[in-house]
Motif scaffolding. Structure first.
Motif, PDB file in Angstrom:
ATOM      1  N   ILE A   1     -39.044 -18.965 -37.561  1.00 62.96           N
ATOM      2  CA  ILE A   1     -40.148 -18.486 -36.735  1.00 62.96           C
ATOM      3  C   ILE A   1     -41.025 -19.662 -36.295  1.00 62.96           C
ATOM      4  O   ILE A   1     -41.382 -19.784 -35.121  1.00 62.96           O
ATOM      5  CB  ILE A   1     -40.975 -17.435 -37.506  1.00 62.96           C
TER       6      ILE A   1
ATOM      7  N   SER B   1     -39.305 -21.769 -33.622  1.00 65.39           N
ATOM      8  CA  SER B   1     -39.208 -21.173 -32.292  1.00 65.39           C
ATOM      9  C   SER B   1     -40.583 -21.041 -31.644  1.00 65.39           C
ATOM     10  O   SER B   1     -40.721 -21.100 -30.433  1.00 65.39           O
ATOM     11  CB  SER B   1     -38.536 -19.809 -32.379  1.00 65.39           C
TER      12      SER B   1
ATOM     13  N   LEU C   1     -44.160 -13.054 -30.227  1.00 64.85           N
ATOM     14  CA  LEU C   1     -45.343 -13.831 -30.604  1.00 64.85           C
ATOM     15  C   LEU C   1     -45.608 -14.853 -29.510  1.00 64.85           C
ATOM     16  O   LEU C   1     -44.697 -15.296 -28.818  1.00 64.85           O
ATOM     17  CB  LEU C   1     -45.115 -14.577 -31.915  1.00 64.85           C
TER      18      LEU C   1
ATOM     19  N   SER D   1     -42.472 -16.643 -27.883  1.00 61.60           N
ATOM     20  CA  SER D   1     -41.226 -16.608 -28.643  1.00 61.60           C
ATOM     21  C   SER D   1     -40.784 -15.163 -28.800  1.00 61.60           C
ATOM     22  O   SER D   1     -41.573 -14.301 -29.138  1.00 61.60           O
ATOM     23  CB  SER D   1     -41.468 -17.257 -30.006  1.00 61.60           C
TER      24      SER D   1
ATOM     25  N   ASP E   1     -35.391 -15.887 -29.836  1.00 62.32           N
ATOM     26  CA  ASP E   1     -35.742 -17.300 -29.985  1.00 62.32           C
ATOM     27  C   ASP E   1     -35.812 -17.686 -31.451  1.00 62.32           C
ATOM     28  O   ASP E   1     -35.350 -18.760 -31.850  1.00 62.32           O
ATOM     29  CB  ASP E   1     -37.105 -17.584 -29.324  1.00 62.32           C
ATOM     30  N   ALA E   2     -36.413 -16.787 -32.263  1.00 59.67           N
ATOM     31  CA  ALA E   2     -36.516 -17.080 -33.694  1.00 59.67           C
ATOM     32  C   ALA E   2     -35.130 -17.138 -34.321  1.00 59.67           C
ATOM     33  O   ALA E   2     -34.831 -18.016 -35.127  1.00 59.67           O
ATOM     34  CB  ALA E   2     -37.371 -16.026 -34.388  1.00 59.67           C
TER      35      ALA E   2
ATOM     36  N   ALA F   1     -33.294 -20.388 -33.459  1.00 54.85           N
ATOM     37  CA  ALA F   1     -34.124 -21.586 -33.550  1.00 54.85           C
ATOM     38  C   ALA F   1     -33.351 -22.795 -34.051  1.00 54.85           C
ATOM     39  O   ALA F   1     -33.747 -23.931 -33.815  1.00 54.85           O
ATOM     40  CB  ALA F   1     -35.311 -21.326 -34.475  1.00 54.85           C
ATOM     41  N   PHE F   2     -32.265 -22.543 -34.775  1.00 54.64           N
ATOM     42  CA  PHE F   2     -31.542 -23.666 -35.362  1.00 54.64           C
ATOM     43  C   PHE F   2     -30.476 -24.137 -34.386  1.00 54.64           C
ATOM     44  O   PHE F   2     -29.458 -23.477 -34.201  1.00 54.64           O
ATOM     45  CB  PHE F   2     -30.893 -23.250 -36.674  1.00 54.64           C
TER      46      PHE F   2
ATOM     47  N   VAL G   1     -28.757 -16.019 -39.186  1.00 54.23           N
ATOM     48  CA  VAL G   1     -30.058 -15.366 -39.023  1.00 54.23           C
ATOM     49  C   VAL G   1     -29.948 -14.230 -38.008  1.00 54.23           C
ATOM     50  O   VAL G   1     -30.458 -13.127 -38.226  1.00 54.23           O
ATOM     51  CB  VAL G   1     -31.133 -16.401 -38.611  1.00 54.23           C
TER      52      VAL G   1
ATOM     53  N   VAL H   1     -42.554 -13.517 -41.000  1.00 52.40           N
ATOM     54  CA  VAL H   1     -43.463 -13.670 -39.861  1.00 52.40           C
ATOM     55  C   VAL H   1     -44.893 -13.765 -40.373  1.00 52.40           C
ATOM     56  O   VAL H   1     -45.677 -14.614 -39.934  1.00 52.40           O
ATOM     57  CB  VAL H   1     -43.313 -12.490 -38.877  1.00 52.40           C
TER      58      VAL H   1
END
Lengths: 245, 220
Positions: free
Chosen positions: A161, A164, B74, B85, B89-90, B93-94, B106, B161
């Protein structure tokens, strides 16, 4: 009987010549290969389950070491770059006064994984070496490990989180470090270790010890009676069974 | 035509999946529970109307999940810079050659597995509501949905989160989008749905809808 573990003496499906489905709890004759109700593969006791437990356990432990040595987060701000390991990040949070969050992170990423390695190791050794102990407590420990193990993934999600969300060109940028992968692998491997463990073996090993206790107790009673009464025990009575090893 | 029903008397027994103790089935009152006397695992916990509730809640989860994927999740603002995001996107993210697998894991645990579980459960149980038999593969679908349960980590994600927000809140202003609330709601509904699920009762219902096949190696 007042001895421990004797309050509930259940017959296991295995002793009754049956095999229980671990998924839907239906019972089948011992030789059944697949559950006719849900299709689950049936094995009364999987002889290889302990090797699988130890294989995943070792893999998890090996992944846990780099997870703590390498940075989990790489933070780039106007003032420079900062690498944070799991413990380092929690200490930073605590220094900023966020005690509660620091505690959650330390608990989920340090206390739970280490406790999990210890608990799975103890349960597996207790079954393999035939250690004495309360089966119900071991069962509860196993259920706790199964329930709580997944929650260690929280740190991986936090990194995802943050990485991103915090992408503000020069002002601030957070990127994941190599420890994120190692940590996720460690969590997944230990979950697989816990799932490979067959909790039915906890009860088998304790029931075997109880049965041995019973026969030894009967022998002691027979010997004592012989000493008191000075007469040999009549043949055919349960006390005449040969002494246990 | 050979008889397809399994031996009838074994139907009256239940083997505790956790400790293998063998018990004669004693069904509790609706709302009550039967536990294993030896290891205290809950064996049977019937609820009236559970299947309808499971299917209805599953559809709600599906709507919320699809909505949450496409709405803003968010957004942060600091000194004129801003970044929004989404859940995707979360999940993704990697990046980079070695972390791409982590992105896949994920994505699977917070989106793929929850969605697959809803679809599989609905496929297995919805036909029971209309009084039709079990669809082909329906039994396998329900078993897989249950086997996937520990790998569905939406609830852990939403707590993550919360932790991430505490970390960022000093650094920047954070705006919480509708997807966040939808995702929180679907987490709560999934937890509720899981407590309604009594495997033994549902397998009984599936058996009643269409008889189980005789397993290999058994002569009827």
């Amino acid at each position: 009987m007042s001895a421990p573990n004797l309050d509930i003496r259940a017959v296991s499906a295995r002793e009754a010549g049956l095999v229980g489905c671990p998924h839907c709890a239906r019972v089948w004759p011992m030789e059944t290969a697949r559950c006719g109700r849900c299709g689950q593969r049936l094995v009364s006791r999987d002889a290889k389950s302990m090797s699988r437990v130890w294989a995943w356990w070792t893999a998890g432990l090996m992944a846990y070491i780099p997870a703590n040595l390498y940075p989990m987060l790489v933070t780039r701000t106007l003032f420079g770059t900062q690498d944070n390991t799991i413990v380092g990040g929690a200490v930073d949070l605590a220094l900023h006064g966020a005690w509660a969050v620091a505690f959650v992170i330390l608990f989920a990423s340090v206390a739970i994984p280490i406790g999990k390695f210890a608990a799975i190791g103890y349960l597996a050794l207790a079954v393999q070496r035939g250690w004495r102990g309360p089966a119900l407590r071991r069962m509860q420990l196993y259920e706790l490990v199964e329930f709580i193990g997944r929650w260690s993934m929280i740190d991986v999600f936090v990194v995802a989180i943050l990485a991103s969300l915090v992408q503000l060109s020069v002002v601030a940028q957070i990127n994941p470090g190599p420890a994120a992968l190692a940590f996720a692998l460690s969590v997944i491997f230990t979950m697989l270790a816990a799932r490979s463990f067959d909790s039915r073996q906890i009860w088998d090993s304790v029931a075997a010890l109880d049965a041995r206790d019973d026969s030894m107790r009967a022998d002691t009673v027979a010997a004592a009676r012989q000493r008191i009464e000075g007469a040999p025990v009549p043949a055919g009575a349960p006390e005449t069974r040969p002494a246990a090893e | 035509m050979p008889q397809t029903r399994p031996p009838h008397d074994l139907d009256d027994y239940i083997a505790c999946p956790a400790c293998d103790a063998l018990w004669r089935v004693r069904e509790p009152e609706p709302g009550g529970r039967t536990t294993c006397a030896r290891c205290h695992t809950v064996l049977i916990r019937p609820r009236p109307g559970a299947i309808l509730q499971i299917v209805a809640l599953g559809l709600a989860v599906l709507v919320l999940l699809v909505g949450a994927l496409f709405l803003p999740f968010l957004e942060i603002r600091v000194r004129g810079f801003s970044n929004a995001s989404s859940i995707f996107d979360a999940a993704l993210a990697f990046s980079g050659p070695e972390l791409v697998w982590l992105s896949l894991a994920v994505t699977a645990t917070i989106i793929g597995v929850p969605m697959a579980r809803v679809l599989l459960t609905t496929y297995a149980l919805a036909p029971l509501l209309t009084g039709r038999g079990v669809l082909p593969g329906g039994r396998r679908a329900f078993r897989w949905a249950e086997e996937l349960r520990p790998w569905s980590m939406a609830e852990i994600f939403i707590l993550g989160v919360g932790v991430a927000l505490v970390k960022v809140v000093d650094l920047a202003r954070v705006e919480i989008g509708p997807a966040f609330w939808m995702f929180s709601a679907l987490v709560l509904i999934t937890l509720l749905q899981d407590t309604f699920t009594c495997r033994w009762t549902i397998w009984k219902a599936l058996d009643a809808a269409s008889p189980a096949e005789t397993p290999k190696g058994l002569t009827p």
